[in-house]
Design a protein around this motif. Structure first.
Motif, short mmCIF file in Angstrom:
data_model
loop_
_atom_site.label_atom_id
_atom_site.label_comp_id
_atom_site.label_asym_id
_atom_site.label_seq_id
_atom_site.Cartn_x
_atom_site.Cartn_y
_atom_site.Cartn_z
N LEU B 11 0.90 -1.22 -0.27
CA LEU B 11 -0.07 0.02 0.04
C LEU B 11 0.80 1.40 0.07
O LEU B 11 0.30 2.14 -0.72
N SER B 41 -1.19 -3.36 -7.36
CA SER B 41 -2.52 -3.90 -7.35
C SER B 41 -2.68 -5.34 -7.25
O SER B 41 -3.42 -5.87 -6.62
N LEU B 44 -1.30 -7.07 -4.55
CA LEU B 44 -2.24 -6.84 -3.28
C LEU B 44 -3.41 -7.77 -3.34
O LEU B 44 -3.79 -8.42 -2.30
#
Lengths: 149, 196
Positions: B11, B41, B44
């Protein structure tokens, strides 16, 4: 710049790039097919496979020139494939209606509902893959063709 | 623990990339950073056990979107139009801050990550989990949901992609659909389109 085409751009004269792309492109395509047909068991499916296959063709177009990519996969064929994928998907749905079920009720397609689900999902995913691949390649080649014009 | 650390690091990288994209005026660099943003992303999503989504994000966001942006830049300019920075407009800052705070406040109502009582997990999901191995018999439950339970939605998605391709072809495709690359020939609404 009016005369130059992608085929004559500096990027196509890079031996390292050409050799690497030549080795990678078949593997990317193979992986795309794996993602397409192994989507029942592992992550992935028609959409991801289509994008991966499309990127292999786009990579070919970037490195070896848009014209050679267009010779391998002509724009007219891509247009047919893009329509064909969507029609295959819708056609499976209509076939379900014709067999007496609801739209996209795959279970009705064969005697055993589970087999029908397998068949329906396989066909539908192929449709998704065809449309996604051809749309991705078409969008890229339209942009790249615009640059040459 | 290590997963939390990984999420925090990813993040932080995401935020750093986003800020860098805003500050850059070289659009090529911005496009490359957007690719990195998508890749982060995707990582993630993978940490959150969503490999299918991660797959799509990596292939579409980091791969195709980057290439399309680059080809667009080759048609347009690679520099941002420099606007002189004007200072002393507190209203804009207030609007941005209030909107941001409102969005952050809105997230407080969302159920916690992985909360078993979340609406998404208590509505139809149990039925998918219990019924799909028997009714559809496919190991990857995501595929059975997308292609069978939500088959109509997926048909719509494919139609959206098809429409996007159709739109691009109609807007920009004239020049390559006619075999010759003459500038004037591409403008005509001719029958050469179906030639190949």
């Amino acid at each position: 710049m009016g005369e130059s085409t992608v085929g004559a751009s500096p990027v196509t004269n890079q031996p390292v790039l050409r050799v690497t792309a030549k080795v990678l492109i078949p593997l990317i395509m193979l992986f795309a097919l794996y993602v397409q047909f192994h989507g029942d068991f592992s992550p992935g499916g028609g959409f991801q496979a289509g994008v991966i296959f499309g990127s292999a063709v786009i990579l070919y177009g970037l490195v070896f020139g848009e014209q050679r990519a267009a010779r391998a996969l002509p724009p007219g064929l891509l247009r047919w494939l893009a329509c064909g994928g969507l029609l295959l998907y819708g056609g499976v749905g209509l076939a379900c209606i014709a067999s007496g079920g609801a739209f996209l009720e795959y279970g009705i397609l064969t005697e055993n509902p589970v087999d029908g689900q397998h068949l329906g999902i396989l066909l539908v995913e192929v449709g998704v893959g065809l449309t996604v691949t051809s749309v991705m390649v078409t969008i890229f080649s339209v942009f790249a063709g615009r640059r040459q014009a | 623990m290590i997963e939390h650390l990984l999420v925090v690091v990813l993040l932080a990288f995401l935020a750093a990339t986003a800020i860098a994209v805003i500050r850059l005026s070289n659009l090529y660099a911005a496009v490359m950073l957007f690719g990195i943003y998508s890749l982060l992303s995707a990582s993630l999503f993978l940490v959150m056990d969503a490999p299918d989504v991660a797959f799509t994000e990596a292939a579409v966001g980091a791969g195709i979107a980057t290439v399309l942006m680059l080809t667009t830049l080759s048609l347009a300019s690679d520099r941002e139009n420099e606007k002189p920075l004007r200072r002393g407009q507190p209203l804009k800052l207030v609007v941005v801050a209030v909107t941001g705070l409102a969005l952050a406040w809105g997230t407080l109502d969302l159920p916690g990550y992985g909360d078993p009582d979340a609406p998404a997990h208590s509505h139809v999901a149990p039925r998918y989990i219990e019924d799909s191995p028997r009714a559809i018999g496919i190991d990857n439950m995501v595929t059975s949901i997308l292609a069978s339970y939500r088959g109509f939605d997926t048909l719509g998605e494919v139609a959206v992609i098809f429409t996007a391709g159709l739109g691009v072809m109609l807007l920009l495709g004239r020049t390559i659909s006619s075999g010759s690359r003459s500038k004037s020939g591409g403008r005509k609404h001719g029958g050469s389109k179906s030639g190949d």
